[in-house]
Write an enzyme that holds these catalytic residues in place. Structure first.
Site, PDB file in Angstrom:
ATOM      1  N   LYS A   1      43.452  57.268  39.300  1.00 49.81           N
ATOM      2  CA  LYS A   1      43.735  56.217  38.314  1.00 49.81           C
ATOM      3  C   LYS A   1      44.921  56.680  37.472  1.00 49.81           C
ATOM      4  O   LYS A   1      45.120  57.889  37.305  1.00 49.81           O
ATOM      5  CB  LYS A   1      42.516  56.024  37.393  1.00 49.81           C
ATOM      6  CG  LYS A   1      42.497  54.717  36.654  1.00 49.81           C
ATOM      7  CD  LYS A   1      41.811  53.618  37.450  1.00 49.81           C
ATOM      8  CE  LYS A   1      41.903  52.295  36.759  1.00 49.81           C
ATOM      9  NZ  LYS A   1      41.318  51.205  37.541  1.00 49.81           N
TER      10      LYS A   1
ATOM     11  N   GLY B   1      31.185  34.381  33.273  1.00 55.94           N
ATOM     12  CA  GLY B   1      32.601  34.600  33.587  1.00 55.94           C
ATOM     13  C   GLY B   1      33.052  33.784  34.783  1.00 55.94           C
ATOM     14  O   GLY B   1      32.646  34.059  35.919  1.00 55.94           O
TER      15      GLY B   1
ATOM     16  N   GLY C   1      36.217  33.392  35.964  1.00 54.80           N
ATOM     17  CA  GLY C   1      37.615  33.738  36.212  1.00 54.80           C
ATOM     18  C   GLY C   1      37.914  33.776  37.695  1.00 54.80           C
ATOM     19  O   GLY C   1      37.335  33.022  38.485  1.00 54.80           O
TER      20      GLY C   1
ATOM     21  N   VAL D   1      37.191  35.925  40.064  1.00 59.03           N
ATOM     22  CA  VAL D   1      36.052  36.218  40.939  1.00 59.03           C
ATOM     23  C   VAL D   1      34.913  35.220  40.683  1.00 59.03           C
ATOM     24  O   VAL D   1      34.396  34.596  41.615  1.00 59.03           O
ATOM     25  CB  VAL D   1      35.533  37.659  40.724  1.00 59.03           C
ATOM     26  CG1 VAL D   1      34.328  37.921  41.615  1.00 59.03           C
ATOM     27  CG2 VAL D   1      36.627  38.669  41.003  1.00 59.03           C
TER      28      VAL D   1
HETATM   29  P1  NAD Z   1      39.297  37.343  35.110  1.00 55.77           P
HETATM   30  O1  NAD Z   1      40.014  37.840  33.919  1.00 55.77           O
HETATM   31  O2  NAD Z   1      39.989  36.439  36.076  1.00 55.77           O
HETATM   32  O3  NAD Z   1      37.938  36.599  34.657  1.00 55.77           O
HETATM   33  C1  NAD Z   1      37.105  37.062  33.659  1.00 55.77           C
HETATM   34  C2  NAD Z   1      36.550  35.831  32.954  1.00 55.77           C
HETATM   35  O4  NAD Z   1      35.578  36.257  32.016  1.00 55.77           O
HETATM   36  C3  NAD Z   1      37.620  35.036  32.186  1.00 55.77           C
HETATM   37  O5  NAD Z   1      37.528  33.666  32.563  1.00 55.77           O
HETATM   38  C4  NAD Z   1      37.233  35.253  30.726  1.00 55.77           C
HETATM   39  O6  NAD Z   1      37.516  34.128  29.916  1.00 55.77           O
HETATM   40  C5  NAD Z   1      35.745  35.480  30.839  1.00 55.77           C
HETATM   41  N1  NAD Z   1      35.163  36.198  29.711  1.00 55.77           N
HETATM   42  C6  NAD Z   1      35.699  37.178  28.960  1.00 55.77           C
HETATM   43  N2  NAD Z   1      34.835  37.551  27.998  1.00 55.77           N
HETATM   44  C7  NAD Z   1      33.734  36.778  28.130  1.00 55.77           C
HETATM   45  C8  NAD Z   1      32.501  36.690  27.441  1.00 55.77           C
HETATM   46  N3  NAD Z   1      32.233  37.467  26.403  1.00 55.77           N
HETATM   47  N4  NAD Z   1      31.601  35.774  27.863  1.00 55.77           N
HETATM   48  C9  NAD Z   1      31.877  34.974  28.909  1.00 55.77           C
HETATM   49  N5  NAD Z   1      33.024  35.018  29.607  1.00 55.77           N
HETATM   50  C10 NAD Z   1      33.943  35.908  29.224  1.00 55.77           C
HETATM   51  O7  NAD Z   1      38.751  38.658  35.866  1.00 55.77           O
HETATM   52  P2  NAD Z   1      38.234  38.766  37.361  1.00 55.77           P
HETATM   53  O8  NAD Z   1      39.353  39.274  38.220  1.00 55.77           O
HETATM   54  O9  NAD Z   1      37.500  37.525  37.753  1.00 55.77           O
HETATM   55  O10 NAD Z   1      37.199  39.982  37.222  1.00 55.77           O
HETATM   56  C11 NAD Z   1      35.921  39.788  36.634  1.00 55.77           C
HETATM   57  C12 NAD Z   1      35.175  41.122  36.582  1.00 55.77           C
HETATM   58  O11 NAD Z   1      35.036  41.654  37.875  1.00 55.77           O
HETATM   59  C13 NAD Z   1      35.881  42.215  35.757  1.00 55.77           C
HETATM   60  O12 NAD Z   1      34.905  43.015  35.148  1.00 55.77           O
HETATM   61  C14 NAD Z   1      36.613  43.023  36.811  1.00 55.77           C
HETATM   62  O13 NAD Z   1      36.828  44.359  36.398  1.00 55.77           O
HETATM   63  C15 NAD Z   1      35.615  42.955  37.946  1.00 55.77           C
HETATM   64  N6  NAD Z   1      36.219  43.160  39.273  1.00 55.77           N
HETATM   65  C16 NAD Z   1      37.177  42.304  39.709  1.00 55.77           C
HETATM   66  C17 NAD Z   1      37.736  42.495  40.964  1.00 55.77           C
HETATM   67  C18 NAD Z   1      38.789  41.542  41.501  1.00 55.77           C
HETATM   68  O14 NAD Z   1      39.032  41.556  42.705  1.00 55.77           O
HETATM   69  N7  NAD Z   1      39.401  40.715  40.671  1.00 55.77           N
HETATM   70  C19 NAD Z   1      37.295  43.555  41.780  1.00 55.77           C
HETATM   71  C20 NAD Z   1      36.289  44.404  41.292  1.00 55.77           C
HETATM   72  C21 NAD Z   1      35.750  44.183  40.033  1.00 55.77           C
END
Ligand code: NAD
Length: 347
Positions: free
Chosen positions: A81, A179, A181, A183
């Protein structure tokens, strides 16, 4: 309290590099935790750490987490990292900063391969990639991992259903999803297609409403999500959401979602188990994203990559069975599983 420098030998890092280019306003730490299975891979995070010690602590823990995630996913990749210390909103001189990062990554000669993380965009990495070929997650080097993460989480959810209820079928099951977002939004659609009912929330009310309407689900306020009755809680937003305050509120049998570092502290794995909640270890379940990078990094075929994501189901079942057999938490079983892969790789 342990000093962060003492964690280097404790956690077993191979190499930790402090990088400075004052002219570019660049201050970073790169941590290579393990190359036992292959080059150390992990994202670069750009964050306004209050102290260098805080940055060191974060990079040491995150890089070790990558070793475990990659090992458990069966990838020939180690864990690393990078953290850049500063204000991620900085625009002036941003290209200089990411060129400097590329140069320092390049010096490690392929021991460390990096991609995006919090505060870093694909455009930033394009700049770093002009200085090093050890930059992933940009066009032609992996692409958007989120759909694969969502697919893998669905497979994890099905494995939990098998373990808890004896069958993978999700018809009529209620999924409480936090969430919507990249994913979570995608996963909501996959769950709906699999016959599940959805209760969703997001800090962004527009996003939550859009997802609820797309999956014919219910939309609740962010803090209400922990009180929703259902079959599974599916965290896809923030880390540390499983803690002393939220765990007693949960009204589900299973927790399985994409968010990284869901447990606020290790003892919260026991807190969930003692309430009869099955916890699917996050790094086993959310590995679809790193697995999708194996096409670019390891020359994996698209079919082989998809099969590996599909296999998250079997990996998770193995881990859950290991926990039952050994009488340990599922989180501890996941670590044992990853450590066994590391030993095999070294052997
Ligand atoms: P993203 O930023 O696209 O989505 C996160 C969502 O969570 C956003 O819509 C945000 O508004 C919402 N959010 C933030 N705080 C909140 C709260 N208190 N209550 C409700 N909603 C809230 O991120 P993502 O890429 O979808 O990733 C989501 C999670 O999965 C993260 O923890 C990330 O580390 C993990 N993750 C993602 C990936 C990937 O491929 N993107 C891979 C492994 C792990």
């Amino acid at each position: 309290m342990t000093h962060p420098l003492d964690l280097v030998p404790q956690l077993g890092h191979e190499q930790v590099v402090f990088c400075q280019d004052p002219a570019a306003g660049y201050h970073a730490i790169i941590a290579v935790h393990s190359t036992a299975l292959g080059p150390a891979t992990g994202g670069t995070r750009y964050w306004p750490y209050a102290t260098t010690a805080d940055a060191l602590l974060d990079v040491l823990r995150l890089s070790r987490g990558m070793t475990y995630k990659n090992a458990a996913a069966g990838l020939a990749l180690g864990g690393g990292k990078a953290v850049i210390i500063g204000d991620p909103r900085r625009q002036e001189g941003r290209a200089d900063l990411f060129r400097a990062h590329g140069r320092f990554v390049d010096r490690l000669g392929g021991t460390f391969i990096t991609g995006e993380d919090v505060g870093v965009s694909p455009a930033d990495l394009e700049v770093s990639a002009t200085m090093s070929r050890y930059i992933a997650g940009i066009d032609g080097m992996g692409g958007d991992p989120s759909p694969w993460t969502a697919k893998g989480v669905l497979r994890g959810i099905q494995a939990c259903a098998v373990h808890r209820w004896g069958r993978a079928d999700l018809t009529g099951r209620t999924m409480v999803l936090q969430g919507c977002g990249n994913v979570g939004g995608h996963l909501a659609q996959l769950l709906r297609a699999a016959g599940a009912r959805l209760v969703v929330t997001d800090a962004d009310p527009v996003r939550a409403a859009r997802t609820a309407s797309a999956v014919d689900g219910t939309n609740v306020l962010p803090d209400e999500i922990y009180d929703q009755p259902g079959d599974m809680f599916v965290p896809c937003a923030l880390g540390a959401i499983l803690n002393d305050t939220t765990i007693p509120r949960l009204r589900v049998e299973v927790v399985c979602g994409a968010a990284n570092n869901q447990l606020q502290a290790p003892h919260h794995a026991e807190a969930l188990a003692s309430r009869g909640v099955l916890y699917a270890p996050d790094y086993i379940v959310n590995a679809g994203g790193v697995i999708s990078g194996s096409i670019a990094l390891l020359g994996e075929t698209p079919e082989g990559m998809a099969a590996r994501v599909h296999n998250i189901h079997d990996t998770l079942l193995t881990v859950l069975d290991l926990a039952s057999r050994d009488g340990v938490t599922t989180a501890a079983a996941a670590d044992r599983y990853a450590e066994a892969r590391l030993r095999e790789g070294r052997g």
